[in-house]
Design a protein around this motif. Structure first.
Motif, PDB file in Angstrom:
ATOM      1  N   SER A  28       0.844  -1.193   0.000  1.00 55.89           N
ATOM      2  CA  SER A  28       0.000   0.000   0.000  1.00 55.89           C
ATOM      3  C   SER A  28       0.879   1.242   0.000  1.00 55.89           C
ATOM      4  O   SER A  28       1.769   1.369   0.855  1.00 55.89           O
ATOM      5  N   SER A  31       2.445   3.416   3.301  1.00 60.52           N
ATOM      6  CA  SER A  31       2.348   2.698   4.577  1.00 60.52           C
ATOM      7  C   SER A  31       3.738   2.436   5.142  1.00 60.52           C
ATOM      8  O   SER A  31       4.697   2.204   4.399  1.00 60.52           O
ATOM      9  N   TRP A  48      -5.190   0.674   0.321  1.00 60.22           N
ATOM     10  CA  TRP A  48      -5.517   1.482   1.495  1.00 60.22           C
ATOM     11  C   TRP A  48      -6.988   1.338   1.888  1.00 60.22           C
ATOM     12  O   TRP A  48      -7.337   1.528   3.059  1.00 60.22           O
ATOM     13  N   SER A  52      -7.867   0.707   5.659  1.00 64.52           N
ATOM     14  CA  SER A  52      -8.727   1.673   6.324  1.00 64.52           C
ATOM     15  C   SER A  52      -9.949   1.004   6.938  1.00 64.52           C
ATOM     16  O   SER A  52     -10.347   1.310   8.073  1.00 64.52           O
TER      17      SER A  52
END
Length: 335
Positions: A28, A31, A48, A52
């Protein structure tokens, strides 16, 4: 008290999800993780959304389940034994892993055991409160309106906290407690909800209609988060994400509790074995995952395939390694 197998099995599912969550981080953009893939083509910009959504609820649900068992343990063991066992089961892994990570990184680091650290703190606070307050037992169901009120209190509080401490901002409290303020209110409230769920027998009286609707609402919020792009919907959710993810967390968590209580309430030998290893798997998975990620770094695969393969292998090895550790005399007292 009759064993609630579905809570054990839900913890197994959440533990595996934690491994998959951490396995997704290198793929990602932006990150932070101890491993970085050598192949930029493996990066998946949409990852993401997965991260999330997970962060919106899965650790909060962990705290709720943990909180559910705390009153029962305290009532049965008493203050001294309760604290002693929590220090053994939570404190010992915390000290060992923190020491190891600190030596490896050259700075104080608790890593993924921030959860264990906070859970130990919550248990100690509970033991302190019980010295002054006697519990009240009752029996009633939690309604959708009740869930909404809890979610809004959590969401408004989380939204205000994020005005001064945005998501992913981690701080040290008193120099030793590592927390993310943006999510901490959720964790505290979910832990308290777990305690209340035990006292008021909420989980034994989940109505099918309430459970189904809560699950549908939670899934709707998950879909809404997955559909975020760069348009007006994304800006709206981003602006009010503290409230949005609290609604997702409360309704999805309650819905999952209903779902597992409905369809995973019977004992299963394989899942029972997994449940016995789940806590240890959470503790050790960081090192196993990093080993698998580095060992497979030169293997070039489509990002989604490599992520899923690594996460699956790391999950299996984490449970197997925990099983072997628990064969050592005395280790079962901790793991």
């Amino acid at each position: 008290m009759k064993r609630l197998y579905y809570l054990d099995y839900l913890k197994v599912a959440l533990t595996v999800l934690v491994v998959f969550h951490h396995a997704a981080l290198p793929y990602s953009p932006g990150s932070e993780w101890a491993y970085t893939t050598s192949h930029p083509e493996e990066i998946m910009p949409w990852m993401w959304h997965f991260l999330s959504t997970n962060a919106s609820y899965f650790m909060g649900l962990f705290f709720l389940i943990a909180g559910y068992f705390v009153p029962r343990s305290f009532d049965r063991q008493g203050t001294a034994t309760f604290i002693q066992k929590k220090l053994m089961r939570l404190g010992v892994p915390l000290v060992i892993i923190t020491t190891l990570l600190t030596l490896l990184t050259g700075q104080l680091e608790v890593g993924h055991l921030w959860y264990v650290e906070s859970l130990l703190l919550f248990c100690l606070v509970y033991a302190l409160v019980r010295q002054f307050i006697q519990p009240v037992k009752a029996h009633f169901s939690l309604s959708l309106v009740g869930l909404l009120v809890v979610a809004l209190v959590m969401g408004v509080g989380g939204h205000l906290i994020r005005q001064v401490s945005p998501q992913d901002n981690w701080i040290w409290v008193l120099g030793v407690i590592h927390i993310e303020p943006a999510h901490y209110l959720q964790y505290v409230m979910m832990f308290i909800l777990g305690i209340l769920a035990y006292r008021f027998q909420w989980l034994s009286e989940i109505k099918n209609t309430t459970g189904r609707i809560a699950l549908l609402i939670g899934v709707a919020f998950v879909v809404g988060n997955l559909l975020r792009d760069n348009g007006a919907w994304n800006l709206f959710v981003y602006q009010w994400f503290g409230i949005y993810e609290s609604l997702l967390c409360v309704f999805l968590s309650y819905g999952l509790l209903w779902l597992f209580s409905k369809y995973a309430h019977r004992p299963n030998r394989f899942l029972d074995w997994c449940a016995q290893q789940a806590y240890g798997a959470y503790i050790v998975h960081l090192f196993i995952l990093l080993f698998v990620q580095n060992a497979t770094d030169q293997i070039v695969l489509p990002g989604i395939v490599k992520f899923f393969l690594i996460a699956t292998i790391a999950s299996i090895l984490s449970f197997l390694f925990t099983y072997l550790l628990r064969l050592i005399p005395g280790v079962k007292r901790v793991l």
